[in-house]
Motif scaffolding. Sequence first.
Motif, PDB file in Angstrom:
ATOM      1  N   PHE A  59       0.860  -1.192   0.000  1.00 10.63           N
ATOM      2  CA  PHE A  59       0.000   0.000   0.000  1.00 10.63           C
ATOM      3  C   PHE A  59       0.890   1.233   0.000  1.00 10.63           C
ATOM      4  CE2 PHE A  59      -2.988   3.096   2.000  1.00 10.63           C
ATOM      5  CZ  PHE A  59      -3.932   3.078   0.984  1.00 10.63           C
ATOM      6  N   ALA A  94      -2.014   4.013  -2.499  1.00  8.06           N
ATOM      7  CA  ALA A  94      -2.150   4.886  -1.333  1.00  8.06           C
ATOM      8  C   ALA A  94      -2.542   6.311  -1.705  1.00  8.06           C
ATOM      9  CB  ALA A  94      -0.845   4.895  -0.541  1.00  8.06           C
ATOM     10  N   ASP A  95      -2.276   6.715  -2.924  1.00 12.65           N
ATOM     11  CA  ASP A  95      -2.676   8.052  -3.355  1.00 12.65           C
ATOM     12  C   ASP A  95      -4.005   8.022  -4.126  1.00 12.65           C
ATOM     13  OD1 ASP A  95      -1.460   6.644  -5.402  1.00 12.65           O
ATOM     14  OD2 ASP A  95      -0.302   8.336  -6.171  1.00 12.65           O
ATOM     15  N   ALA A 140      -8.292   6.113   0.738  1.00 13.96           N
ATOM     16  CA  ALA A 140      -7.944   6.660   2.050  1.00 13.96           C
ATOM     17  C   ALA A 140      -6.977   5.782   2.830  1.00 13.96           C
ATOM     18  CB  ALA A 140      -9.224   6.886   2.859  1.00 13.96           C
ATOM     19  N   ASP A 141      -7.183   4.473   2.789  1.00 13.35           N
ATOM     20  CA  ASP A 141      -6.354   3.597   3.617  1.00 13.35           C
ATOM     21  C   ASP A 141      -6.364   2.182   3.040  1.00 13.35           C
ATOM     22  OD1 ASP A 141      -8.888   2.571   4.371  1.00 13.35           O
ATOM     23  OD2 ASP A 141      -8.941   3.810   6.182  1.00 13.35           O
ATOM     24  N   ALA A 142      -5.588   1.313   3.671  1.00 13.51           N
ATOM     25  CA  ALA A 142      -5.465  -0.058   3.167  1.00 13.51           C
ATOM     26  C   ALA A 142      -6.788  -0.809   3.247  1.00 13.51           C
ATOM     27  CB  ALA A 142      -4.384  -0.800   3.945  1.00 13.51           C
ATOM     28  N   GLU A 143      -7.614  -0.474   4.236  1.00 12.29           N
ATOM     29  CA  GLU A 143      -8.931  -1.113   4.336  1.00 12.29           C
ATOM     30  C   GLU A 143      -9.795  -0.781   3.122  1.00 12.29           C
ATOM     31  OE1 GLU A 143      -7.219  -1.595   8.227  1.00 12.29           O
ATOM     32  OE2 GLU A 143      -7.324   0.141   6.904  1.00 12.29           O
ATOM     33  N   ALA A 144      -9.753   0.473   2.695  1.00 15.22           N
ATOM     34  CA  ALA A 144     -10.519   0.870   1.514  1.00 15.22           C
ATOM     35  C   ALA A 144      -9.978   0.191   0.256  1.00 15.22           C
ATOM     36  CB  ALA A 144     -10.489   2.387   1.352  1.00 15.22           C
ATOM     37  N   ALA A 172      -6.681  -5.928   4.687  1.00 13.50           N
ATOM     38  CA  ALA A 172      -5.612  -4.973   4.944  1.00 13.50           C
ATOM     39  C   ALA A 172      -4.613  -5.584   5.920  1.00 13.50           C
ATOM     40  CB  ALA A 172      -6.182  -3.686   5.519  1.00 13.50           C
ATOM     41  N   HIS A 204      -1.377  -4.474   8.413  1.00 12.75           N
ATOM     42  CA  HIS A 204      -0.601  -3.399   9.037  1.00 12.75           C
ATOM     43  C   HIS A 204       0.541  -4.020   9.847  1.00 12.75           C
ATOM     44  CE1 HIS A 204      -3.667  -0.548   7.817  1.00 12.75           C
ATOM     45  NE2 HIS A 204      -4.590  -1.304   8.387  1.00 12.75           N
ATOM     46  N   ASP A 238       2.300  -1.333   5.487  1.00 16.40           N
ATOM     47  CA  ASP A 238       0.886  -1.430   5.098  1.00 16.40           C
ATOM     48  C   ASP A 238       0.769  -2.119   3.740  1.00 16.40           C
ATOM     49  OD1 ASP A 238       0.057  -0.103   7.412  1.00 16.40           O
ATOM     50  OD2 ASP A 238       0.320   1.856   6.475  1.00 16.40           O
ATOM     51  N   ARG A 239      -0.132  -3.104   3.686  1.00 10.96           N
ATOM     52  CA  ARG A 239      -0.289  -3.914   2.489  1.00 10.96           C
ATOM     53  C   ARG A 239      -1.735  -4.343   2.332  1.00 10.96           C
ATOM     54  NH1 ARG A 239       4.635  -7.373   1.366  1.00 10.96           N
ATOM     55  NH2 ARG A 239       6.390  -6.161   2.156  1.00 10.96           N
TER      56      ARG A 239
END
Length: 244
Positions: free
Chosen positions: A81, A113-114, A117-121, A170, A172, A180-181
Amino acid sequence: MIADRPPPLIEVQPDAETLATAVAGELLNRIADAQAAGNVPHIGLTGGTIADAVHREVARMAADSGVDWGTVHFWFGDERFVAADSPDRNALQARAAFLDAVGATRVHEVPAADQVADAEAAAAAYADDVRTEGGGAFDVLMLGIGPDGHVASLFPGHPALEVTDTVAAAVHDSPKPPPDRVTLTFETLERSHAVWFLAAGDTKADAVARALADDGSVAQTPARGVRGLVETTFFLDHAAASRL
């Protein structure tokens, strides 16, 4: 061995270069055969040094393969991520090695990541993509195996090993950077007709031996937790196979 799955096969080549050529040739044959049978192939890709060598051999051999690259779906077992242009991304490496060169157009990437919002998304979006476009199972899923026995981004003793009832998760605090992946879960990885583990070098020898041992736990060696519906093959060079 996972219940109701055929036992793993082992194919050993003298060195990493020969291994990469052999795997690339077999992958091209599998894709061409699937298309000749009227099927739409779904291929799971992995990252790492030997995978990159395989990808470059695919590009070199592609012209004579008879593969219609525009109809092949490509997926990734896991992704870092990071930003979309980061050299750490498996997708970027695969595109540079062969996907762009052969004209692959159905490449399913984990959001970067860009982009979310986050790895969950990112995991949720990728899971939706797999559900809607995944075809039910991978024809061939290629996986690396880490010196610690990890597979995709499923690391020994990590909470992601216990995730169920979802396609992707996700990750962490990965013990291997970046922290983060996004990874496909065991349940998703196992929806593969053929699972190919790729390993080269003596640093992989202990992990390969543990993955194939009669006894051992998935918590200690996550590579023990993935087997194909029809086939599981460990493609190794002599060094990676030295402790078998």
